[in-house]
Enzyme design. Structure first.
Site, PDB file in Angstrom:
ATOM      1  N   ARG A  16       0.745  -1.193   0.103  1.00  0.00           N
ATOM      2  CA  ARG A  16       0.017   0.062  -0.017  1.00  0.00           C
ATOM      3  C   ARG A  16       0.870   1.277   0.116  1.00  0.00           C
ATOM      4  NH1 ARG A  16      -3.853  -2.049   4.987  1.00  0.00           N
ATOM      5  NH2 ARG A  16      -1.841  -3.415   5.148  1.00  0.00           N
ATOM      6  N   ASP A 102       5.803  -1.235  11.726  1.00  0.00           N
ATOM      7  CA  ASP A 102       5.122  -0.202  11.033  1.00  0.00           C
ATOM      8  C   ASP A 102       4.207   0.640  11.957  1.00  0.00           C
ATOM      9  OD1 ASP A 102       2.834  -1.813  11.387  1.00  0.00           O
ATOM     10  OD2 ASP A 102       2.253  -1.572   9.058  1.00  0.00           O
ATOM     11  N   GLU A 155      -9.995 -10.175  12.365  1.00  0.00           N
ATOM     12  CA  GLU A 155      -9.561  -9.162  11.456  1.00  0.00           C
ATOM     13  C   GLU A 155     -10.683  -8.686  10.906  1.00  0.00           C
ATOM     14  OE1 GLU A 155      -6.354  -8.418  10.638  1.00  0.00           O
ATOM     15  OE2 GLU A 155      -6.367  -8.982  12.557  1.00  0.00           O
ATOM     16  N   ASN A 360      36.664  37.910   9.171  1.00  0.00           N
ATOM     17  CA  ASN A 360      35.518  38.502   8.530  1.00  0.00           C
ATOM     18  C   ASN A 360      35.680  38.173   7.105  1.00  0.00           C
ATOM     19  OD1 ASN A 360      33.596  40.488   7.603  1.00  0.00           O
ATOM     20  ND2 ASN A 360      33.850  41.447   9.699  1.00  0.00           N
ATOM     21  N   TYR A 370      35.898  23.539  -6.498  1.00  0.00           N
ATOM     22  CA  TYR A 370      35.621  22.509  -7.423  1.00  0.00           C
ATOM     23  C   TYR A 370      35.994  23.058  -9.044  1.00  0.00           C
ATOM     24  CZ  TYR A 370      33.111  18.606  -9.758  1.00  0.00           C
ATOM     25  OH  TYR A 370      32.921  17.717 -10.774  1.00  0.00           O
TER      26      TYR A 370
HETATM   27  C1  UD1 Z   1      -2.041  -6.093  11.542  1.00  0.00           C
HETATM   28  C2  UD1 Z   1      -3.100  -6.966  12.430  1.00  0.00           C
HETATM   29  C3  UD1 Z   1      -4.251  -6.293  12.871  1.00  0.00           C
HETATM   30  C4  UD1 Z   1      -3.827  -4.929  13.618  1.00  0.00           C
HETATM   31  C5  UD1 Z   1      -2.864  -4.222  12.852  1.00  0.00           C
HETATM   32  C6  UD1 Z   1      -2.121  -2.826  13.494  1.00  0.00           C
HETATM   33  C7  UD1 Z   1      -2.831  -9.369  11.835  1.00  0.00           C
HETATM   34  C8  UD1 Z   1      -3.553 -10.377  11.027  1.00  0.00           C
HETATM   35  N1  UD1 Z   1      -3.618  -8.166  11.662  1.00  0.00           N
HETATM   36  O1  UD1 Z   1      -3.037  -5.991  10.319  1.00  0.00           O
HETATM   37  O2  UD1 Z   1      -4.939  -6.999  13.618  1.00  0.00           O
HETATM   38  O3  UD1 Z   1      -4.911  -4.106  13.863  1.00  0.00           O
HETATM   39  O4  UD1 Z   1      -1.617  -4.930  12.181  1.00  0.00           O
HETATM   40  O5  UD1 Z   1      -1.563  -2.015  12.920  1.00  0.00           O
HETATM   41  O6  UD1 Z   1      -1.692  -9.406  12.226  1.00  0.00           O
HETATM   42  N2  UD1 Z   1       4.561  -8.828   8.429  1.00  0.00           N
HETATM   43  C9  UD1 Z   1       5.532 -10.026   8.194  1.00  0.00           C
HETATM   44  N3  UD1 Z   1       5.194 -11.012   7.839  1.00  0.00           N
HETATM   45  C10 UD1 Z   1       4.066 -11.250   6.873  1.00  0.00           C
HETATM   46  C11 UD1 Z   1       2.929 -10.230   7.007  1.00  0.00           C
HETATM   47  C12 UD1 Z   1       3.395  -8.976   7.521  1.00  0.00           C
HETATM   48  O7  UD1 Z   1       6.682  -9.764   8.761  1.00  0.00           O
HETATM   49  O8  UD1 Z   1       3.916 -12.611   6.421  1.00  0.00           O
HETATM   50  C13 UD1 Z   1       4.859  -7.498   8.995  1.00  0.00           C
HETATM   51  C14 UD1 Z   1       4.513  -6.264   8.133  1.00  0.00           C
HETATM   52  O9  UD1 Z   1       5.819  -5.974   7.781  1.00  0.00           O
HETATM   53  C15 UD1 Z   1       4.342  -5.137   9.116  1.00  0.00           C
HETATM   54  C16 UD1 Z   1       3.531  -6.070  10.458  1.00  0.00           C
HETATM   55  O10 UD1 Z   1       3.822  -7.628   9.831  1.00  0.00           O
HETATM   56  O11 UD1 Z   1       5.367  -4.586   9.741  1.00  0.00           O
HETATM   57  C17 UD1 Z   1       2.029  -6.028   9.931  1.00  0.00           C
HETATM   58  O12 UD1 Z   1       1.548  -6.513   8.713  1.00  0.00           O
HETATM   59  P1  UD1 Z   1       0.420  -5.791   8.116  1.00  0.00           P
HETATM   60  O13 UD1 Z   1       0.250  -6.373   6.562  1.00  0.00           O
HETATM   61  O14 UD1 Z   1       0.701  -4.250   7.942  1.00  0.00           O
HETATM   62  O15 UD1 Z   1      -0.968  -5.982   8.978  1.00  0.00           O
HETATM   63  P2  UD1 Z   1      -2.049  -5.208   9.153  1.00  0.00           P
HETATM   64  O16 UD1 Z   1      -2.914  -5.536   7.828  1.00  0.00           O
HETATM   65  O17 UD1 Z   1      -1.884  -3.715   9.294  1.00  0.00           O
HETATM   66 CA    CA Z   2      -0.252  -2.682   9.339  1.00  0.00          CA
END
Ligand code: UD1
Ligand code: CA
Length: 456
Positions: A16, A102, A155, A360, A370
């Site tokens: 995104r 994030d 979720e 000064n 350069y």
């Molecule tokens: C997630 C939560 C949601 C919460 C939100 C808060 C889940 C299923 N959902 O959703 O309940 O409200 O965060 O911000 O957990 N990542 C990995 N490996 C993966 C997928 C994601 O390391 O396979 C990491 C991403 O890089 C990111 C974090 O996990 O830093 C969260 O992933 P993201 O896809 O942003 O989850 P959300 O949809 O925001």
């Molecule tokens: Ca997120």
């Protein structure tokens, strides 16, 4: 003492963001989001810190260092990410704190209170940090039991309309009792809308096993998850507000705080006054009692006590200003040391230079550093005076207390105490201006007459 392991999830694609750069490397106050998260974790002194990254994320691993990294490939969801990290962690008795990479505004205090909540008797197997954002949108929803304990996380895309109406949301920060974590996470499946392993399923799994889960709330502003550029901008604004408040609390005057932008690492001494519309890039250290006037842009610079900078000054990396230095409007400095009490007040560029004390530098002076191929150094020793509009062609040295005449182009070293003039010599011709005007006026009359004739 209780032990703590930390897992930071950073393997997601961050689609995104519409970016070539991994999401957690996007910056807030000139620092990657991942670094903010790790900085919030560090004071908790975890025994292990594991960052889950994707394939080909060497840059993320570099930003995570010295934390360990674990590669999750392909990314099959947050539950799968934690499973991958737990395999690397091995048996761990103590708290396992999971954060999303994030949500960069998280604070140490909030993390500490979540851990305390899990440990509180009777101890919970899982504690989840909750929040009530103004728009719950895509966040997971926290379903509470009648006794206030946590029953499940649903979720948003799996939720019924009734569940979607819940305002209490999952921040993504979860702490486990380490002994239970591997078993709970192993039980997560992927039969859902996204065909992903949702970490959030662990709550329902734990409840089914008769384990206690709890939640506490923190401010939604602090727990904002950054998934898109607009959310990145909101996080930046919140961080800037925090940094402004921090500097003012430490004795810095900001005349119009909302117009001043800091880097996370900006250091400023007390009784410094910052006028409106000043931007601090990374690596800036400002002393005490400094005046930074409006519209200045400062990056990678050190500014000594009592200095005056701006308005409209640009200090680039490698600038070191001694105490009481004055740098005025439309002055650009790069990789230059200005000694105590030296002044460059107007319309000047100085780069790759060492300038002594009480020097000064006149308006319009340029160091020609350069030659189209290489950069060269200029040295200006203590007490020298550089006249306006001088061009100092580097490499060149102006000796102590020397004077360079205005408009000079200096290509050779100037010894101490010498006067250097490098410009065309002045000539005066008495009465010649009057004669020149008379000649001009006559020529104009002749041309006008010619035009009259050609009309008839
Ligand atoms: C997630 C939560 C949601 C919460 C939100 C808060 C889940 C299923 N959902 O959703 O309940 O409200 O965060 O911000 O957990 N990542 C990995 N490996 C993966 C997928 C994601 O390391 O396979 C990491 C991403 O890089 C990111 C974090 O996990 O830093 C969260 O992933 P993201 O896809 O942003 O989850 P959300 O949809 O925001
Ligand atoms: Ca997120």
């Amino acid at each position: 003492m209780n032990s703590l392991a930390v897992i930071v999830l950073a393997a997601g694609d961050g689609t995104r963001m519409k970016s070539a750069r991994p999401k957690v490397l996007h910056q807030i106050a000139h620092q990657p989001m991942l670094r903010h998260v790790l900085d919030a974790v560090a004071p908790l002194r975890p025994q292990r810190t594991l960052v889950v990254i994707g394939r080909e994320m060497a840059a993320v691993a570099a930003a995570a260092a010295p934390a360990e990294t674990v590669v999750q490939a392909p990314p099959l969801g947050t539950g799968h990410a934690v499973k991958t990290a737990l395999a690397a962690l091995g048996e761990f008795a103590g708290d396992v704190l999971v954060l999303v990479g994030d949500a960069a505004l998280i604070t140490t205090e909030t993390l500490a209170s979540l851990i305390a909540e899990r440990r509180r008797a009777p101890q919970a197997a899982v504690a989840v940090l909750g929040m009530r954002p103004p728009d719950p949108g895509a966040y997971g929803r926290l379903v509470l039991a009648t006794d206030g304990s946590l029953e499940a996380i649903i979720e948003a895309r799996e939720a019924s309309p009734g569940q979607r109406a819940i305002t209490l949301c999952n921040s993504g920060v979860i702490v486990f009792e380490g002994r239970y974590a591997p078993d709970l996470v192993d039980a997560i499946g992927n039969k859902n809308a996204k065909r992903e392993y949702y970490l959030t399923d662990v709550v329902a799994i734990a409840r089914k096993r008769g384990l206690l889960c709890r939640t506490i709330e923190a401010s939604a502003e602090e727990l904002l998850g950054v998934n898109s550029r607009p959310e990145l901008a909101v996080a930046e604004a919140t961080m800037q507000q925090r940094l402004r408040a921090k500097h003012m609390a430490a004795g810095v005057t900001l005349i119009d705080p909302t117009t001043v932008y800091f880097s996370a690492d900006t250091a400023i001494g007390r009784d410094t006054v910052i006028e409106p519309s000043v931007v601090f890039g990374p690596g800036v250290r400002v002393g005490e009692g400094v005046e930074i006037r409006a519209m200045s842009h400062i990056t990678g610079a050190t500014i000594g006590d009592g200095a005056i900078v701006g308005p409209f000054a640009r200090l680039r990396p490698g600038t070191e200003l001694g105490p009481r230095v004055h740098v005025g409007n439309f002055v650009e400095l790069k990789a230059v040391r200005l000694g105590e009490g030296s002044k460059a007040n107007h319309l000047t560029y100085i780069g790759d230079a060492v300038v002594g004390r009480e020097v000064n530098i006149g308006a319009g002076t340029i160091t020609c550093n350069y030659d189209g191929f290489l950069k060269h150094e200029t040295r200006i020793e203590d007490g020298a005076f550089i006249g306006s509009n001088a061009a100092l062609v580097a490499p060149v040295t102006i000796g102590a207390n020397a004077i360079v005449g205005a408009g000079s182009v200096i290509t050779r070293d100037v010894p101490a105490d010498a006067l250097a003039l490098g410009r065309g010599e002045q000539v005066e011709k008495p009465g010649a201006a009057r004669a020149l005007r008379a000649r001009g006026a006559e020529a104009k009359r002749q041309r006008a007459k010619g035009k009259e004739r050609s009309k008839v």
